[in-house]
Enzyme design. Structure first.
Site, PDB file in Angstrom:
ATOM      1  N   ASP A  69       0.873  -1.178   0.000  1.00  0.00           N
ATOM      2  CA  ASP A  69       0.000   0.000   0.000  1.00  0.00           C
ATOM      3  C   ASP A  69       0.908   1.225   0.000  1.00  0.00           C
ATOM      4  O   ASP A  69       1.794   1.342   0.858  1.00  0.00           O
ATOM      5  CB  ASP A  69      -0.886   0.033   1.241  1.00  0.00           C
ATOM      6  CG  ASP A  69      -1.843  -1.148   1.311  1.00  0.00           C
ATOM      7  OD1 ASP A  69      -2.157  -1.727   0.255  1.00  0.00           O
ATOM      8  OD2 ASP A  69      -2.277  -1.489   2.431  1.00  0.00           O
ATOM      9  N   GLU A 119      -9.048  -0.436  -4.632  1.00  0.00           N
ATOM     10  CA  GLU A 119      -8.184   0.402  -3.802  1.00  0.00           C
ATOM     11  C   GLU A 119      -7.132   1.099  -4.656  1.00  0.00           C
ATOM     12  O   GLU A 119      -6.277   0.429  -5.249  1.00  0.00           O
ATOM     13  CB  GLU A 119      -7.493  -0.456  -2.729  1.00  0.00           C
ATOM     14  CG  GLU A 119      -8.477  -1.179  -1.818  1.00  0.00           C
ATOM     15  CD  GLU A 119      -7.782  -2.140  -0.860  1.00  0.00           C
ATOM     16  OE1 GLU A 119      -6.536  -2.276  -0.934  1.00  0.00           O
ATOM     17  OE2 GLU A 119      -8.485  -2.766  -0.052  1.00  0.00           O
TER      18      GLU A 119
END
Length: 237
Positions: A141, A203
């Site tokens: 991430d 995402e």
């Protein structure tokens, strides 16, 4: 099971290594460790060796177009115990946001809330055939920082459970600010995909390489047959 979890894993036993601290930017203190996630002596800023090499390629491409900009690492390796902790933590937050008591949920309420949580968080599966992406060392991430180390605005924070998290949420907006958010997301996506990564469908911040999600997404654009080379890390098997 999610579609990508049907992909076969042929483990290559590539080592898990620290992400170079002098090369990338990092979110510190680490957001999950800060709230008590049980990392123990494991660092969240680790990835498989090959993933780190590709991450360096992505940053090189970024800096060719934006000198001084860097990739900022939010989260990388995540033991299954941490995955479980964060799913439970997020479930409690979602329940409280809806005016519910987390320890007094009916089974139906719990399942409805988990459906929302699992749209963004992988289930903390202990089955070696279906490891959470971050537990393989092949998922990361991240976002961008500019030449002044200021975080580039992507229009929504990492881990937000809302449609704003979808990579193309701002694509059709005519608002100039929204268009800037989309351009920033497209920049991150382009440098990561050019290095061989794939992007999570829900995402804007999650990218993967070598795990089941990566193989499944890669197979959508090819004749198929790509398998995952990263499964659950050895110390968790």
């Amino acid at each position: 099971m999610k579609p990508y979890q049907h992909v076969a894993i042929v483990e290559c036993d590539e080592p898990l290594l620290p992400i170079p601290e002098d090369h990338f930017a990092f979110v510190c203190p680490h957001p999950y460790a800060k709230i008590g996630a049980p990392y123990g002596n494991k660092s969240p800023f680790y990835l498989r060796d090959g993933v780190i090499q590709r991450l360096s390629e992505a940053q090189t491409t970024l800096q060719q177009h934006h000198p001084g900009w860097r990739l900022q690492i939010f989260d990388a390796y995540r033991p299954i115990a941490v995955q479980q902790y964060m799913v439970d933590y997020t479930l409690r937050e979602v329940a409280q946001a809806k005016g519910l008591q987390p320890d007094q949920l009916t089974e139906l309420q719990r399942q409805e809330l988990l459906e929302l949580v699992y749209e963004f968080w992988a289930a903390p599966s202990a089955n070696p055939a279906t490891p959470p992406p971050h537990s393989t060392g092949g998922a990361i991430d991240l976002t961008l920082v500019d030449e002044t180390d200021r975080v580039v605005d992507m229009g929504s924070p990492i881990d937000e459970l809302s449609p704003r998290s979808y990579p193309d949420h701002f694509a059709l907006s005519e608002d100039l600010r929204d268009r800037a958010f989309h351009q920033h997301r497209q920049l991150l996506r382009s440098v990561m995909l050019a290095a061989g990564f794939q992007q999570h469908l829900n995402e804007w911040w999650h990218f993967c390489l070598g795990d089941q999600m990566w193989a499944w997404l890669t197979n959508q654009g090819t004749m198929g047959g790509v398998v995952a080379r990263y499964g659950r890390m050895q110390d968790e098997r």
